[in-house]
Write an enzyme that holds these catalytic residues in place. Sequence first.
Site, PDB file in Angstrom:
ATOM      1  CB  SER A 176     -72.731  26.200 -14.915  1.00  0.00           C
ATOM      2  OG  SER A 176     -71.327  26.229 -15.056  1.00  0.00           O
ATOM      3  CB  THR A 177     -70.885  22.299 -12.806  1.00  0.00           C
ATOM      4  OG1 THR A 177     -70.008  23.422 -12.774  1.00  0.00           O
ATOM      5  CG2 THR A 177     -70.097  21.019 -12.550  1.00  0.00           C
ATOM      6  CG  HIS A 203     -71.703  29.032 -17.275  1.00  0.00           C
ATOM      7  ND1 HIS A 203     -71.753  29.096 -15.899  1.00  0.00           N
ATOM      8  CD2 HIS A 203     -72.432  30.080 -17.721  1.00  0.00           C
ATOM      9  CE1 HIS A 203     -72.471  30.146 -15.532  1.00  0.00           C
ATOM     10  NE2 HIS A 203     -72.892  30.752 -16.626  1.00  0.00           N
ATOM     11  CG  MET A 297     -69.007  26.555 -10.683  1.00  0.00           C
ATOM     12  SD  MET A 297     -67.276  26.031 -10.520  1.00  0.00           S
ATOM     13  CE  MET A 297     -66.628  26.483 -12.127  1.00  0.00           C
ATOM     14  CG  ASP A 300     -74.452  33.684 -14.963  1.00  0.00           C
ATOM     15  OD1 ASP A 300     -74.963  34.818 -14.906  1.00  0.00           O
ATOM     16  OD2 ASP A 300     -74.185  33.096 -16.029  1.00  0.00           O
TER      17      ASP A 300
END
Length: 357
Positions: A176-177, A203, A297, A300
């Site tokens: 993600s991030t 994401h 973050m 998941d």
Amino acid sequence: MTRVLVVDDSALMRRVVGGALRAAGFEVETAKDGVEALERVHVFAPDVVTLDVQMPRMDGLACLDRIMVERPCPVVMLSSTTTEGAETTLEALELGAVDFLPKPDGAVSLSIDTFEPLLIEVVSAAATARVRRAHRLLERVRKRGPAGPKANVSQRPKGPRASPTSADGLVLIGISTGGPPALDVVLSALPDAFPWSILIAQHMPATFTGSLAARLNTLCALSVVEVTKPTRIEGGSVYIARGDADMIVSRRAEGLVVLPAPSSAAHRWHPSVDRLVSSAMDHVEASALIGVLMTGMGNDGAAAMTALRTAGGRTIAESEDTAVVWGMPGELVRRDGADHVDPVGLIGQRLLQLVGV
């Protein structure tokens, strides 16, 4: 109190973004362009900067490059959802921005209810992000475009290998991030002879995942595609989940396939890492699966990859030393779900070791 510098040439966006952050308890100052932003970062010393991409006098990329050299701090890009905007945003992430948000489309008032909570969540996460000083990255990043020295990898023959068998399997990556530059590091370490297929849930909105796949395809030896329809899984290829949806593994007469699926309300983040891993476990022996959970973050992927390890699969968590946000991989470690905890620069080597290349 977390200090945020909001940089945008639109007075309306400065008011919308600044107002939402102030209401959430942040201390906010604003700047109308990159030149003014550089002055404010030294005086205001923000914990986070939100930065518009398109601005007069100094655009967002040039401003970001200077910030990462002069006073590194977490930067969140605010980007249009056009193809050009997506490509510029990915370039910004490679320059050191920790995350991005698509700007509200059309009438801001119609989309503000969904934009504001996401803005607060992303800025809050960015405030905890790990940022390192850069050294004049802008020209080096731009040289890595289609005409750059690394583009020759895309000119190699990139074709499918055999479908996964008992000897070949799937690498499942959740991220993600801070994801795009981290994926570049991992995938670039793999040779074109890498036999396993790689499935990635990053994401990201749908307007950005196509550009991400195209960019990665020029930066690594493996073939990288965005999954927009049911696609047969071929060994040695990389499959990027389309944003705003989930990606699942299934089995059909022709063999294993990967396909987009409407995002599941049972999962908070999309494309869902947990759903991808669980679907793969439904159709592939755990021993032929490797789960990799990287910067991002939230949590998941942690539950599904812990289950994968328990079932006999192998798992890798990115270490806290290199993760921009050690949320997802940190949760996998806390659940005792990681066989290996590696810095991002060694994950590719770990995959080669586990696959036996």
